[in-house]
Design a protein around this motif. Structure first.
Motif, short mmCIF file in Angstrom:
data_model
loop_
_atom_site.label_atom_id
_atom_site.label_comp_id
_atom_site.label_asym_id
_atom_site.label_seq_id
_atom_site.Cartn_x
_atom_site.Cartn_y
_atom_site.Cartn_z
N UNK A 28 0.86 -1.45 -0.23
CA UNK A 28 -0.24 0.03 0.14
C UNK A 28 0.82 1.02 0.24
N UNK A 29 2.12 1.45 0.62
CA UNK A 29 2.31 2.53 0.70
C UNK A 29 3.56 2.74 -0.63
N UNK A 30 3.52 1.38 -1.41
CA UNK A 30 4.84 2.17 -2.69
C UNK A 30 3.32 2.59 -2.86
N UNK A 31 2.43 2.45 -3.11
CA UNK A 31 1.42 3.23 -4.28
C UNK A 31 0.69 4.18 -4.13
N UNK A 32 0.56 4.41 -2.12
CA UNK A 32 0.24 5.98 -1.62
C UNK A 32 1.42 6.11 -0.86
N UNK A 33 2.60 6.54 -0.95
CA UNK A 33 3.57 6.88 0.19
C UNK A 33 3.49 7.89 1.29
N UNK A 34 2.37 9.14 0.72
CA UNK A 34 1.38 9.42 1.78
C UNK A 34 0.41 10.32 1.14
N UNK A 35 -0.59 10.48 2.44
CA UNK A 35 -2.08 11.51 1.66
C UNK A 35 -2.19 12.25 2.97
N UNK A 36 -1.36 13.32 2.53
CA UNK A 36 -1.33 14.13 3.43
C UNK A 36 -2.28 15.36 3.20
N UNK A 37 -2.98 15.61 3.98
CA UNK A 37 -4.48 16.82 2.96
C UNK A 37 -5.72 16.51 3.00
N UNK A 38 -5.43 14.74 2.92
CA UNK A 38 -6.36 13.79 1.97
C UNK A 38 -7.50 13.61 3.23
N UNK A 39 -8.77 13.29 2.62
CA UNK A 39 -9.67 12.44 3.94
C UNK A 39 -10.27 11.25 2.64
N UNK A 40 -9.04 10.33 4.04
CA UNK A 40 -8.81 9.33 3.77
C UNK A 40 -10.16 8.47 4.45
N UNK A 41 -10.76 6.92 3.48
CA UNK A 41 -12.16 5.93 4.02
C UNK A 41 -11.27 4.94 3.70
N UNK A 42 -11.49 4.05 5.27
CA UNK A 42 -11.31 2.70 4.62
C UNK A 42 -12.48 1.94 5.47
N UNK A 43 -12.64 0.77 4.46
CA UNK A 43 -14.31 -0.22 4.43
C UNK A 43 -14.02 -1.01 4.66
N UNK A 44 -14.58 -1.96 5.54
CA UNK A 44 -14.41 -3.59 5.79
C UNK A 44 -13.72 -3.88 6.80
N UNK A 45 -12.30 -4.37 6.83
CA UNK A 45 -11.65 -3.99 8.34
C UNK A 45 -10.64 -3.53 8.37
N UNK A 46 -10.30 -2.30 7.86
CA UNK A 46 -9.14 -1.40 7.73
C UNK A 46 -8.61 -0.87 8.18
N UNK A 47 -8.37 -1.11 10.16
CA UNK A 47 -7.51 -0.82 11.20
C UNK A 47 -6.36 -0.92 11.06
N UNK A 48 -5.93 -2.33 10.73
CA UNK A 48 -4.66 -2.31 10.70
C UNK A 48 -3.90 -1.73 9.73
N UNK A 49 -3.66 -1.15 8.62
CA UNK A 49 -3.81 -0.60 7.59
C UNK A 49 -3.48 1.06 7.61
N UNK A 50 -4.78 0.88 8.37
CA UNK A 50 -4.97 2.97 8.45
C UNK A 50 -3.89 4.00 8.99
#
Length: 258
Positions: A28-50
């Motif tokens: 995931x980090x290789x695709x999205x190195x950061x999300x500065x200033x972004x609104x991020x939503x995780x769906x399913x069971x995403x907490x280990x990766x958020x």
């Protein structure tokens, strides 16, 4: 069948789950190195990766399906996770910039409906990332991990599903090349498995990691309008005999006095 949230939590608390989380986070980090200033939503069971985005994003929340259940996250801070109906999210249109789907598509009874709801809440310039079990992978052949439950997908099936729901795949990668065994030797050599598998493009990775963008101008099927026929009124000619009878019944005009 959707896994219970307790089963998911227990898996990620074990050694095999900790290693799996690190390897997927790496992809995931290789695709999205950061999300500065972004609104991020995780769906399913995403907490280990958020955790990759919680510190520098503008907002980072986790939605968990009602059939799965929900756990408080993060544990020592105000809750950022809630229970939702995945087909009717409590968000307005174009509310988030990035979406992460983990243990979501393969567990859903209606993956197309789920992705269309993701399309609705995603901003026009937003991006979606999905972690999906690989149909050809070893991890889908055992049920001692969450990736062995639900419906796995091949790359062509994922591409077709995304295009049907108005998304365009833009980047691909794989993770979990190591066998799903919690034995010490396999866990210690996990990174070597990942490097060799990625370098040789081996087909038996445990999960696909696909990034997609939202198609703002999606194709809309054209429906031919039904022509409504309105009858036109035709002029009616009065017979000449009736016209003479009407004139005969009229009174004669009186002569005017001069």
């Amino acid at each position: 069948m959707t896994l219970d949230v307790i089963d998911l939590r227990d898996f990620y608390s074990r050694r095999l789950g900790i290693v799996a989380r690190r390897l997927i986070n790496r992809g995931i980090h290789a695709h999205w190195p950061d999300a500065e200033g972004q609104r991020v939503l995780g769906l399913g069971y995403p907490t280990p990766y958020l955790g990759l985005f919680r510190e520098n994003s503008e907002r980072c929340i986790a939605f968990m399906p009602a059939a799965q259940g929900v756990l408080k996250w993060p544990t020592a801070k105000p809750a950022l996770a809630t229970l939702v109906d995945e087909f009717s999210l409590p968000l307005p249109d174009a509310a988030v910039d990035r979406i992460i789907l983990v243990h979501a598509l393969e567990m859903s009874d209606d993956p197309e409906g789920l992705l269309r709801e993701m399309w609705r809440v995603l901003a026009p310039s937003g991006r979606l990332m999905a972690v999906i079990p690989n149909r050809r992978g070893v991890w889908t052949r055992t049920d001692n991990t969450p990736f062995g439950h639900g419906r796995p997908y091949s790359r062509s099936q994922i591409t077709q599903l995304l295009r049907q729901t108005w998304f365009t795949p833009t980047a691909w990668s794989e993770a979990l090349f190591m066998p799903p065994f919690g034995v010490g030797w396999f866990l210690r050599s996990a990174m070597a498995w990942e490097r060799v598998g990625a370098a040789m493009a081996l087909p038996f990775a445990g999960v696909h990691i696909v990034e997609a963008t939202k198609q703002v101008y999606r194709a809309i099927p054209a429906h031919r309008e039904r022509t409504r026929l309105i009858p036109a009124l035709q002029p009616v000619l009065v017979p000449s005999s009736l016209q003479r009878d009407d004139e005969a019944e009229l009174p004669e005009p009186k002569p005017q006095a001069r």
